[in-house]
Design a protein around this motif. Structure first.
Motif, PDB file in Angstrom:
ATOM      1  N   ILE A  14     126.079  -1.504  30.554  1.00 12.02           N
ATOM      2  CA  ILE A  14     126.398  -2.926  30.307  1.00 12.02           C
ATOM      3  C   ILE A  14     127.374  -3.089  29.585  1.00 12.02           C
ATOM      4  O   ILE A  14     127.790  -2.265  28.595  1.00 12.02           O
ATOM      5  N   LYS A  16     130.605  -5.876  27.913  1.00  9.51           N
ATOM      6  CA  LYS A  16     130.762  -7.425  27.472  1.00  9.51           C
ATOM      7  C   LYS A  16     131.826  -7.835  28.229  1.00  9.51           C
ATOM      8  O   LYS A  16     132.964  -7.591  28.523  1.00  9.51           O
ATOM      9  N   GLY A  18     133.533 -11.849  28.067  1.00  6.00           N
ATOM     10  CA  GLY A  18     133.401 -12.953  27.232  1.00  6.00           C
ATOM     11  C   GLY A  18     132.351 -13.226  26.502  1.00  6.00           C
ATOM     12  O   GLY A  18     132.130 -12.369  25.724  1.00  6.00           O
ATOM     13  N   ASN A  19     131.487 -14.301  26.489  1.00  7.88           N
ATOM     14  CA  ASN A  19     130.305 -14.195  25.642  1.00  7.88           C
ATOM     15  C   ASN A  19     128.887 -13.678  26.314  1.00  7.88           C
ATOM     16  O   ASN A  19     127.759 -13.831  26.033  1.00  7.88           O
ATOM     17  N   SER A  20     129.246 -12.941  27.441  1.00  5.66           N
ATOM     18  CA  SER A  20     128.184 -12.549  28.041  1.00  5.66           C
ATOM     19  C   SER A  20     128.322 -11.024  28.104  1.00  5.66           C
ATOM     20  O   SER A  20     129.190 -10.455  28.058  1.00  5.66           O
ATOM     21  N   ALA A  21     126.784 -10.548  28.495  1.00  7.95           N
ATOM     22  CA  ALA A  21     126.657  -9.036  28.807  1.00  7.95           C
ATOM     23  C   ALA A  21     126.542  -8.788  30.394  1.00  7.95           C
ATOM     24  O   ALA A  21     125.527  -9.387  30.904  1.00  7.95           O
ATOM     25  N   VAL A  22     127.257  -8.101  31.073  1.00  8.39           N
ATOM     26  CA  VAL A  22     126.964  -7.824  32.619  1.00  8.39           C
ATOM     27  C   VAL A  22     126.850  -6.513  33.002  1.00  8.39           C
ATOM     28  O   VAL A  22     127.059  -5.483  32.301  1.00  8.39           O
TER      29      VAL A  22
END
Length: 82
Positions: A14, A16, A18-22
Motif C-alpha cells: 500500500i 500513498k 495524494g490524500n489516498s492510500a492505493v
C-alpha cells in the motif's frame, strides 16, 4: 505469485498517492480476476474479517439469484403469460 493451500497469493504494498492510500493491481492480479483497466471492482468484507475483491456487483448477483427462485416457482404461470 505464491501458492497457499492451493490458492494463488500475490503480495502488494500500500502506498500513498495524494490524500489516498492505493494498492496497485499487477497483471497477475488482473488475470486472476479476469479484469482489465477501467473495469469496476467491488470489495466485500468476509465473515472472517478478510476482504473479497469481485468483478461482479454482489448485490446484483443476490437479486438475480432471488429472481431466479421466483421464476422457477412460477414457471408455468410465466409461460402462460408469455
Amino acid at each position: 505469485m505464491y501458492k497457499l493451500k492451493g490458492r494463488s497469493m500475490i503480495q502488494s504494498k500500500i502506498r500513498k498517492v495524494g490524500n489516498s492510500a492505493v494498492m496497485t493491481l499487477t497483471a497477475d492480479m488482473l488475470a486472476l480476476l479476469d479484469a482489465k483497466e477501467g473495469d469496476t471492482l467491488y470489495v466485500v468484507r468476509t465473515d472472517d474479517g478478510g476482504l473479497k475483491l469481485m468483478t461482479e456487483n454482489p448485490e446484483l448477483q443476490s437479486a438475480l439469484a432471488a429472481a431466479e427462485v421466483v421464476m422457477d416457482e412460477n414457471r408455468e404461470l410465466l409461460q402462460a403469460l408469455a
